[in-house]
Design a protein around this motif. Structure first.
Motif, PDB file in Angstrom:
ATOM      1  N   ARG A  17       0.839  -1.207   0.000  1.00 21.51           N
ATOM      2  CA  ARG A  17       0.000   0.000   0.000  1.00 21.51           C
ATOM      3  C   ARG A  17       0.869   1.251   0.000  1.00 21.51           C
ATOM      4  O   ARG A  17       0.589   2.222  -0.717  1.00 21.51           O
ATOM      5  CB  ARG A  17      -0.947  -0.006   1.204  1.00 21.51           C
ATOM      6  N   ILE A  18       1.931   1.235   0.788  1.00 22.31           N
ATOM      7  CA  ILE A  18       2.846   2.378   0.823  1.00 22.31           C
ATOM      8  C   ILE A  18       3.491   2.573  -0.543  1.00 22.31           C
ATOM      9  O   ILE A  18       3.627   3.702  -1.028  1.00 22.31           O
ATOM     10  CB  ILE A  18       3.901   2.192   1.934  1.00 22.31           C
ATOM     11  N   LYS A  19       3.884   1.482  -1.160  1.00 25.16           N
ATOM     12  CA  LYS A  19       4.474   1.548  -2.502  1.00 25.16           C
ATOM     13  C   LYS A  19       3.486   2.181  -3.481  1.00 25.16           C
ATOM     14  O   LYS A  19       3.850   3.037  -4.294  1.00 25.16           O
ATOM     15  CB  LYS A  19       4.853   0.139  -2.962  1.00 25.16           C
ATOM     16  N   GLY A  20       2.227   1.775  -3.402  1.00 23.71           N
ATOM     17  CA  GLY A  20       1.202   2.361  -4.256  1.00 23.71           C
ATOM     18  C   GLY A  20       1.016   3.849  -3.997  1.00 23.71           C
ATOM     19  O   GLY A  20       0.846   4.638  -4.937  1.00 23.71           O
ATOM     20  N   GLN A  21       1.068   4.230  -2.734  1.00 22.01           N
ATOM     21  CA  GLN A  21       0.948   5.646  -2.393  1.00 22.01           C
ATOM     22  C   GLN A  21       2.134   6.436  -2.952  1.00 22.01           C
ATOM     23  O   GLN A  21       1.959   7.549  -3.462  1.00 22.01           O
ATOM     24  CB  GLN A  21       0.875   5.829  -0.874  1.00 22.01           C
ATOM     25  N   ALA A  22       3.331   5.871  -2.853  1.00 20.27           N
ATOM     26  CA  ALA A  22       4.515   6.552  -3.379  1.00 20.27           C
ATOM     27  C   ALA A  22       4.438   6.685  -4.899  1.00 20.27           C
ATOM     28  O   ALA A  22       4.805   7.727  -5.462  1.00 20.27           O
ATOM     29  CB  ALA A  22       5.780   5.795  -2.968  1.00 20.27           C
ATOM     30  N   GLU A  23       3.938   5.654  -5.558  1.00 24.48           N
ATOM     31  CA  GLU A  23       3.761   5.738  -7.008  1.00 24.48           C
ATOM     32  C   GLU A  23       2.720   6.789  -7.365  1.00 24.48           C
ATOM     33  O   GLU A  23       2.868   7.518  -8.355  1.00 24.48           O
ATOM     34  CB  GLU A  23       3.388   4.371  -7.565  1.00 24.48           C
ATOM     35  N   GLY A  24       1.663   6.891  -6.554  1.00 22.59           N
ATOM     36  CA  GLY A  24       0.655   7.932  -6.761  1.00 22.59           C
ATOM     37  C   GLY A  24       1.243   9.320  -6.592  1.00 22.59           C
ATOM     38  O   GLY A  24       0.913  10.245  -7.344  1.00 22.59           O
ATOM     39  N   LEU A  25       2.122   9.477  -5.622  1.00 22.12           N
ATOM     40  CA  LEU A  25       2.793  10.762  -5.414  1.00 22.12           C
ATOM     41  C   LEU A  25       3.681  11.103  -6.602  1.00 22.12           C
ATOM     42  O   LEU A  25       3.674  12.242  -7.086  1.00 22.12           O
ATOM     43  CB  LEU A  25       3.613  10.716  -4.119  1.00 22.12           C
ATOM     44  N   ARG A  46       3.413   9.395   5.000  1.00 20.19           N
ATOM     45  CA  ARG A  46       4.051   9.507   6.316  1.00 20.19           C
ATOM     46  C   ARG A  46       3.248   8.759   7.375  1.00 20.19           C
ATOM     47  O   ARG A  46       3.809   8.047   8.208  1.00 20.19           O
ATOM     48  CB  ARG A  46       4.201  10.970   6.706  1.00 20.19           C
ATOM     49  N   GLY A  47       1.940   8.894   7.346  1.00 27.26           N
ATOM     50  CA  GLY A  47       1.092   8.178   8.294  1.00 27.26           C
ATOM     51  C   GLY A  47       1.220   6.674   8.141  1.00 27.26           C
ATOM     52  O   GLY A  47       1.280   5.938   9.133  1.00 27.26           O
ATOM     53  N   ALA A  48       1.289   6.220   6.907  1.00 28.36           N
ATOM     54  CA  ALA A  48       1.422   4.787   6.652  1.00 28.36           C
ATOM     55  C   ALA A  48       2.769   4.260   7.146  1.00 28.36           C
ATOM     56  O   ALA A  48       2.849   3.180   7.735  1.00 28.36           O
ATOM     57  CB  ALA A  48       1.252   4.499   5.157  1.00 28.36           C
ATOM     58  N   ILE A  49       3.819   5.014   6.925  1.00 28.14           N
ATOM     59  CA  ILE A  49       5.156   4.629   7.405  1.00 28.14           C
ATOM     60  C   ILE A  49       5.172   4.605   8.934  1.00 28.14           C
ATOM     61  O   ILE A  49       5.719   3.685   9.551  1.00 28.14           O
ATOM     62  CB  ILE A  49       6.235   5.577   6.852  1.00 28.14           C
ATOM     63  N   ASN A  50       4.568   5.612   9.551  1.00 22.92           N
ATOM     64  CA  ASN A  50       4.510   5.645  11.016  1.00 22.92           C
ATOM     65  C   ASN A  50       3.749   4.442  11.558  1.00 22.92           C
ATOM     66  O   ASN A  50       4.146   3.856  12.567  1.00 22.92           O
ATOM     67  CB  ASN A  50       3.878   6.944  11.508  1.00 22.92           C
ATOM     68  N   GLY A  51       2.665   4.069  10.908  1.00 17.59           N
ATOM     69  CA  GLY A  51       1.903   2.897  11.332  1.00 17.59           C
ATOM     70  C   GLY A  51       2.706   1.621  11.205  1.00 17.59           C
ATOM     71  O   GLY A  51       2.682   0.755  12.081  1.00 17.59           O
ATOM     72  N   LEU A  52       3.446   1.489  10.113  1.00 19.79           N
ATOM     73  CA  LEU A  52       4.305   0.326   9.906  1.00 19.79           C
ATOM     74  C   LEU A  52       5.391   0.276  10.975  1.00 19.79           C
ATOM     75  O   LEU A  52       5.649  -0.776  11.571  1.00 19.79           O
ATOM     76  CB  LEU A  52       4.925   0.370   8.509  1.00 19.79           C
ATOM     77  N   MET A  53       6.013   1.410  11.227  1.00 18.71           N
ATOM     78  CA  MET A  53       7.058   1.469  12.248  1.00 18.71           C
ATOM     79  C   MET A  53       6.496   1.074  13.607  1.00 18.71           C
ATOM     80  O   MET A  53       7.123   0.292  14.339  1.00 18.71           O
ATOM     81  CB  MET A  53       7.651   2.882  12.312  1.00 18.71           C
ATOM     82  N   ALA A  54       5.333   1.581  13.952  1.00 22.19           N
ATOM     83  CA  ALA A  54       4.724   1.270  15.244  1.00 22.19           C
ATOM     84  C   ALA A  54       4.441  -0.225  15.371  1.00 22.19           C
ATOM     85  O   ALA A  54       4.701  -0.829  16.419  1.00 22.19           O
ATOM     86  CB  ALA A  54       3.444   2.073  15.435  1.00 22.19           C
TER      87      ALA A  54
END
Length: 91
Positions: A17-25, A46-54
């Motif tokens: 999902r993060i990869k898809g968001q980055a491609e969208g950006l 950023r929110g998705a990365i923070n969630g993954l990190m958590a």
């Protein structure tokens, strides 16, 4: 890292999902999208990365520093590693 193996499919889904968001950006920037849309996409990533990190951090803490963790010396070493990661993440 047994805790990441247990939730491997869930973590991989998050990464995709993060990869898809980055491609969208990337596409938004290439097509000169509205600044608000670009900013929103960055905030979402950023929110998705923070969630993954958590999620990974929680699993790590429970596995390596929880009540069933190894000997005190190993726990101390693991604690120092986690502190280092958190410090670098917070920069």
């Amino acid at each position: 890292m047994a805790h990441t193996i247990k939730g491997k499919q869930q973590l991989l889904a998050r990464i995709r999902r993060i990869k898809g968001q980055a491609e969208g950006l990337e596409k938004a920037l290439e097509t000169d999208s509205d600044c608000n849309a670009v900013l929103q996409q960055i905030a979402s990533i950023r929110g998705a990365i923070n969630g993954l990190m958590a999620e990974v951090l929680e699993g790590h803490l429970r596995e390596h520093l929880g009540p069933e963790a190894g000997d005190p010396q190993q726990r101390g070493e693991d604690l120092e590693q986690v502190i280092g990661v958190i410090r670098s993440y917070m920069k």
